[in-house]
Scaffold this motif. Structure first.
Motif, short mmCIF file in Angstrom:
data_model
loop_
_atom_site.label_atom_id
_atom_site.label_comp_id
_atom_site.label_asym_id
_atom_site.label_seq_id
_atom_site.Cartn_x
_atom_site.Cartn_y
_atom_site.Cartn_z
N GLY A 127 0.67 -0.56 -0.15
CA GLY A 127 -0.03 -0.14 -0.15
C GLY A 127 0.87 0.93 -0.25
N ALA A 128 0.44 2.39 -0.59
CA ALA A 128 1.15 3.48 -0.97
C ALA A 128 0.90 4.43 0.42
CB ALA A 128 0.67 4.37 -2.09
N THR A 129 1.65 5.83 0.87
CA THR A 129 1.29 5.95 1.91
C THR A 129 1.03 7.40 1.51
OG1 THR A 129 4.10 5.83 1.97
CG2 THR A 129 3.36 7.76 2.95
N ALA A 138 -2.85 5.05 -2.42
CA ALA A 138 -3.50 4.16 -3.17
C ALA A 138 -3.30 2.60 -2.91
CB ALA A 138 -3.38 3.91 -4.45
N GLY A 139 -3.74 1.59 -2.18
CA GLY A 139 -4.43 0.14 -2.32
C GLY A 139 -3.27 -0.45 -2.67
N ALA A 193 -7.63 -6.22 -4.08
CA ALA A 193 -6.51 -4.45 -4.01
C ALA A 193 -6.92 -4.78 -2.86
CB ALA A 193 -7.12 -3.80 -4.74
N GLY A 194 -6.00 -3.83 -1.98
CA GLY A 194 -5.85 -3.22 -0.63
C GLY A 194 -7.34 -1.59 -0.27
N MET A 195 -7.42 -1.16 0.43
CA MET A 195 -8.56 -0.21 0.34
C MET A 195 -7.89 1.11 0.29
SD MET A 195 -11.24 -1.10 3.12
CE MET A 195 -12.33 -0.05 2.77
#
Length: 168
Positions: A63-65, A143-144, A154-156
């Motif tokens: 997951g992104a920051t 972004a997830g 995908a992650g939320m």
């Protein structure tokens, strides 16, 4: 207002102030603009989770920051590699930093039973006085983790919620 035949007017002074609570939520990156009369705010940064890996053990994505200016940020859940769970995301720069307190990771594929769920993102909560803020702050919603396919989800997406205390 007429009371006993006399006209009375509301008078504003430092002793009869009123306040308004306002909440602004970001589900996509953007810019926060400081409102007039702002007294303080609380920024709640929730980071994105990673995707699960697929039933064929294709690696899940991290997951992104997410962040609220330079005041609070949280890292996303780490990628899953070859069926080994990645690390949970953590908060940083906040008054309260929470591991695994952000958006949840994606579900893994279930038809083969070998997939793993992605780790959750982190969370950071920071309270700030209006004087310490610039006129605008950059908001980043990570972004997830993208799905690697094979029934993995995908992650939320990460979110940023800003709760304001404004002098009316």
């Amino acid at each position: 207002w007429a009371i006993n035949g006399q006209r009375r007017y509301r008078v504003w002074n430092r002793h009869n102030k009123s306040y308004i609570r306002n909440c602004e939520a970001f589900a996509a990156s953007g810019t926060y603009y400081k409102v007039m009369g702002l007294v303080s705010l609380t920024a709640d940064v929730k980071c994105s989770g990673a995707s699960g890996n697929s039933v064929t053990n294709t690696n899940g994505a991290a997951g992104a920051t997410s962040s609220f200016g330079s005041w609070a940020s949280a890292t996303g859940g780490a990628a899953i590699a070859f069926g080994v769970p990645g690390a949970e995301g953590t908060g940083s720069s906040g008054d309260i930093n929470i591991t695994s307190g952000g958006s949840r990771g994606g579900n893994a594929g279930t038809d083969g039973g070998t997939g793993l769920n992605g780790p959750n993102g982190g969370r950071a909560v920071r309270s700030l006085m209006a004087a310490s803020l610039a006129a605008s702050e950059t908001v980043t919603c990570g972004a997830g983790g993208a799905s690697p396919g094979g029934n993995a989800r995908a992650g939320m997406v990460g979110t940023v919620e800003v709760s304001e205390l404004v002098e009316a």
